[in-house]
Design an enzyme around this catalytic site. Structure first.
Site, PDB file in Angstrom:
ATOM      1  N   GLU A 119      35.767  40.363  44.741  1.00 51.36           N
ATOM      2  CA  GLU A 119      36.180  39.386  45.765  1.00 51.36           C
ATOM      3  C   GLU A 119      36.614  38.077  45.128  1.00 51.36           C
ATOM      4  O   GLU A 119      37.396  37.332  45.700  1.00 51.36           O
ATOM      5  CB  GLU A 119      35.058  39.182  46.789  1.00 51.36           C
ATOM      6  CG  GLU A 119      34.076  38.057  46.516  1.00 51.36           C
ATOM      7  CD  GLU A 119      32.959  38.433  45.552  1.00 51.36           C
ATOM      8  OE1 GLU A 119      33.242  38.681  44.364  1.00 51.36           O
ATOM      9  OE2 GLU A 119      31.790  38.446  45.975  1.00 51.36           O
ATOM     10  N   HIS A 162      25.068  33.711  41.161  1.00 51.24           N
ATOM     11  CA  HIS A 162      25.433  35.108  40.874  1.00 51.24           C
ATOM     12  C   HIS A 162      25.856  35.323  39.422  1.00 51.24           C
ATOM     13  O   HIS A 162      25.879  36.467  38.946  1.00 51.24           O
ATOM     14  CB  HIS A 162      26.566  35.585  41.788  1.00 51.24           C
ATOM     15  CG  HIS A 162      26.188  35.667  43.234  1.00 51.24           C
ATOM     16  ND1 HIS A 162      25.159  36.467  43.684  1.00 51.24           N
ATOM     17  CD2 HIS A 162      26.679  35.034  44.332  1.00 51.24           C
ATOM     18  CE1 HIS A 162      25.035  36.332  45.008  1.00 51.24           C
ATOM     19  NE2 HIS A 162      25.938  35.464  45.420  1.00 51.24           N
ATOM     20  N   ASP A 198      19.612  30.506  49.192  1.00 51.59           N
ATOM     21  CA  ASP A 198      20.922  31.063  49.576  1.00 51.59           C
ATOM     22  C   ASP A 198      20.678  32.460  50.165  1.00 51.59           C
ATOM     23  O   ASP A 198      19.771  33.168  49.737  1.00 51.59           O
ATOM     24  CB  ASP A 198      21.808  31.157  48.325  1.00 51.59           C
ATOM     25  CG  ASP A 198      23.243  31.572  48.629  1.00 51.59           C
ATOM     26  OD1 ASP A 198      24.138  30.714  48.540  1.00 51.59           O
ATOM     27  OD2 ASP A 198      23.473  32.764  48.930  1.00 51.59           O
ATOM     28  N   HIS A 200      22.244  35.103  49.845  1.00 45.78           N
ATOM     29  CA  HIS A 200      22.507  36.180  48.889  1.00 45.78           C
ATOM     30  C   HIS A 200      21.501  36.108  47.736  1.00 45.78           C
ATOM     31  O   HIS A 200      21.161  35.020  47.280  1.00 45.78           O
ATOM     32  CB  HIS A 200      23.927  36.059  48.333  1.00 45.78           C
ATOM     33  CG  HIS A 200      24.963  36.050  49.404  1.00 45.78           C
ATOM     34  ND1 HIS A 200      25.597  34.905  49.822  1.00 45.78           N
ATOM     35  CD2 HIS A 200      25.460  37.068  50.163  1.00 45.78           C
ATOM     36  CE1 HIS A 200      26.455  35.210  50.801  1.00 45.78           C
ATOM     37  NE2 HIS A 200      26.388  36.510  51.022  1.00 45.78           N
ATOM     38  N   ASP A 287      23.934  29.539  53.780  1.00 49.14           N
ATOM     39  CA  ASP A 287      24.552  30.717  54.389  1.00 49.14           C
ATOM     40  C   ASP A 287      23.571  31.660  55.096  1.00 49.14           C
ATOM     41  O   ASP A 287      23.979  32.703  55.615  1.00 49.14           O
ATOM     42  CB  ASP A 287      25.443  31.479  53.388  1.00 49.14           C
ATOM     43  CG  ASP A 287      24.841  31.610  52.014  1.00 49.14           C
ATOM     44  OD1 ASP A 287      23.638  31.329  51.853  1.00 49.14           O
ATOM     45  OD2 ASP A 287      25.578  32.011  51.083  1.00 49.14           O
ATOM     46  N   TYR A 326      29.100  28.952  54.270  1.00 51.08           N
ATOM     47  CA  TYR A 326      30.514  29.158  54.618  1.00 51.08           C
ATOM     48  C   TYR A 326      30.833  28.895  56.082  1.00 51.08           C
ATOM     49  O   TYR A 326      31.978  29.062  56.498  1.00 51.08           O
ATOM     50  CB  TYR A 326      30.939  30.564  54.184  1.00 51.08           C
ATOM     51  CG  TYR A 326      30.507  30.796  52.749  1.00 51.08           C
ATOM     52  CD1 TYR A 326      31.190  30.173  51.702  1.00 51.08           C
ATOM     53  CD2 TYR A 326      29.343  31.511  52.454  1.00 51.08           C
ATOM     54  CE1 TYR A 326      30.742  30.291  50.398  1.00 51.08           C
ATOM     55  CE2 TYR A 326      28.895  31.636  51.145  1.00 51.08           C
ATOM     56  CZ  TYR A 326      29.594  31.023  50.126  1.00 51.08           C
ATOM     57  OH  TYR A 326      29.140  31.122  48.839  1.00 51.08           O
TER      58      TYR A 326
HETATM   59  C1  SP5 Z   1      27.386  31.750  46.201  1.00 47.31           C
HETATM   60  C2  SP5 Z   1      27.546  32.762  47.290  1.00 47.31           C
HETATM   61  O1  SP5 Z   1      27.074  32.548  48.409  1.00 47.31           O
HETATM   62  N1  SP5 Z   1      28.287  33.860  47.025  1.00 47.31           N
HETATM   63  C3  SP5 Z   1      28.468  34.882  47.989  1.00 47.31           C
HETATM   64  C4  SP5 Z   1      29.495  35.871  47.605  1.00 47.31           C
HETATM   65  C5  SP5 Z   1      29.717  36.901  48.665  1.00 47.31           C
HETATM   66  N2  SP5 Z   1      30.939  37.579  48.512  1.00 47.31           N
HETATM   67  C6  SP5 Z   1      31.105  38.827  49.166  1.00 47.31           C
HETATM   68  C7  SP5 Z   1      31.224  38.674  50.616  1.00 47.31           C
HETATM   69  C8  SP5 Z   1      31.154  40.015  51.293  1.00 47.31           C
HETATM   70  C9  SP5 Z   1      31.122  39.729  52.749  1.00 47.31           C
HETATM   71  N3  SP5 Z   1      30.829  40.823  53.551  1.00 47.31           N
HETATM   72  C10 SP5 Z   1      30.632  40.239  54.856  1.00 47.31           C
HETATM   73  C11 SP5 Z   1      30.781  41.128  55.974  1.00 47.31           C
HETATM   74  C12 SP5 Z   1      30.974  40.294  57.201  1.00 47.31           C
HETATM   75  N4  SP5 Z   1      31.279  41.131  58.296  1.00 47.31           N
HETATM   76 ZN    ZN Z   2      25.343  32.937  49.291  1.00 47.94          ZN
END
Ligand code: SP5
Ligand code: ZN
Length: 346
Positions: A119, A162, A198, A200, A287, A326
């Site tokens: 991504e 990450h 976060d 993630h 997030d 975001y």
């Molecule tokens: C720093 C940080 O927050 N990095 C996050 C990176 C996430 N990138 C992948 C996003 C994939 C999103 N899938 C979302 C499905 C929504 N329907």
């Molecule tokens: Zn994140």
């Protein structure tokens, strides 16, 4: 009032696209995120906003591999020299049962070798922005280490959690929190804890410190079954060797609200106190907010204030480092609610 470290050089990273659902979309991790946070900071009287100092690469090299840093610095030029029009992106990886420890000569091979996801694209200004983001982090760390501040906010962009020793992805290139943790270990503290809120899992921080017992990593995040980065962040990942017990994950199922999230926080803070933590680093992503376009959890704006308050109650010197978030319209409110909570113990 809490000091904030910020540089407008984050704007040098402005990738054109992110790959989402088979479509190239405007990246979620975009420069305006920071504008909204700055606006809210000023509204709420955080006026002490200072520029970063420049730090050399000594600390970065303790966390990241030299060949990876060379790739971040020079890869984009190589990509352009290959004749490619767009930003640099991985399309091929050393997947299961392929050779994963030989760096190809070809730039497509190289970017696959160093990428953990596709991504994230690298543009012309990414390296410079990542270097400054690291300076924003280290400038805050210096203030905590020399005792001049007990709490600071490093408004880092791009984020870092990450990024591993030798992989970028998830919008991260240099692992700011890990670099700061190493700085604190070298300068000021025997035991450092990173609390990552976060949504993630911070696979990079976990991986970097997995076999160390001087830096505790605690993360509360969407569980890997539902949530990026999908392949790390389970609750049985407790550290390895010397690091056994110095890693703690709180994976939460999609839809999770503060009733479950807050319980993880209480437990995580106990773990941080039991560790004998002398300096605390917060990887602050907003997030986990209910309206985040890519996060599956359901925290409210008020919850971010409560989280700050709850963390403040452990009374540790605390360095807050910006990671993800975001829901652009509310990112300032959520981040600043957290900071205001940190300034107001229960
Ligand atoms: C720093 C940080 O927050 N990095 C996050 C990176 C996430 N990138 C992948 C996003 C994939 C999103 N899938 C979302 C499905 C929504 N329907
Ligand atoms: Zn994140």
């Amino acid at each position: 009032m809490m000091k904030v470290i910020y540089s407008d050089q984050h704007k040098l990273r402005n990738a054109q696209f992110e790959l989402l659902g088979g479509v190239l979309v405007r990246p979620f991790e975009r420069p305006e995120r920071i504008d909204y946070i700055l606006e809210r900071l000023k509204e709420r009287k955080f006026h002490d906003i200072i520029p970063p100092k420049e730090f050399d690469m000594t600390l970065v090299k303790k966390i990241h591999k030299a060949d990876y840093l060379d790739f971040l610095e020079n890869g984009f030029a190589e990509w352009k020299a290959e004749g490619y029009e767009g930003d640099m992106v991985a399309t091929s990886w050393p997947a299961r049962r392929m050779v994963d420890d030989r760096l190809p000569d070809n730039i497509d091979g190289k970017v696959g070798y160093y990428a953990l996801a596709s991504e994230t694209m690298i543009d012309k200004g990414t390296w410079q922005a990542a270097l400054v983001s690291k300076d924003v982090a280290l400038t805050g760390a210096e203030m905590i280490a020399n005792g001049s501040e007990k709490m600071v906010f490093s408004l880092c962009r791009p984020p870092g959690h990450h990024a591993t020793a030798d992989m970028f992805g998830g919008y991260c290139f240099l692992n700011n929190a890990a670099i700061v943790a190493q700085y604190m270990r070298d300068q000021a503290a025997k035991k450092v804890a990173i609390l990552d809120i976060d949504v993630h899992h911070g696979n990079g921080i976990q991986d970097i410190f997995y076999e160390r017992n001087d830096v505790l990593y605690v993360s509360i995040h969407g569980r890997p079954q539902d949530t990026y980065p999908y392949f790390l962040g389970y609750d049985d990942e407790n550290g390895k060797g010397m690091g056994e017990g110095a890693n703690k994950n709180y994976p939460i199922a999609a839809g999770g609200k503060y009733d479950v999230w807050g319980q993880a926080l209480i437990d995580g803070l106990q773990t941080i106190q039991d560790f004998g933590t002398e300096a605390l680093i917060i990887s602050l992503g907003t997030d986990a907010f209910e309206k985040d376009p890519i996060g599956p959890l359901k925290l409210t704006s008020d919850d971010f204030f409560t989280i700050g308050q709850t963390i403040a109650n452990v009374s540790l010197s605390t360095h807050i480092i910006m990671e993800g978030g975001y829901a652009i319209k509310e990112i300032g409110i959520n981040a600043v609610n957290f900071l205001e909570g940190m300034l107001e113990k229960k």
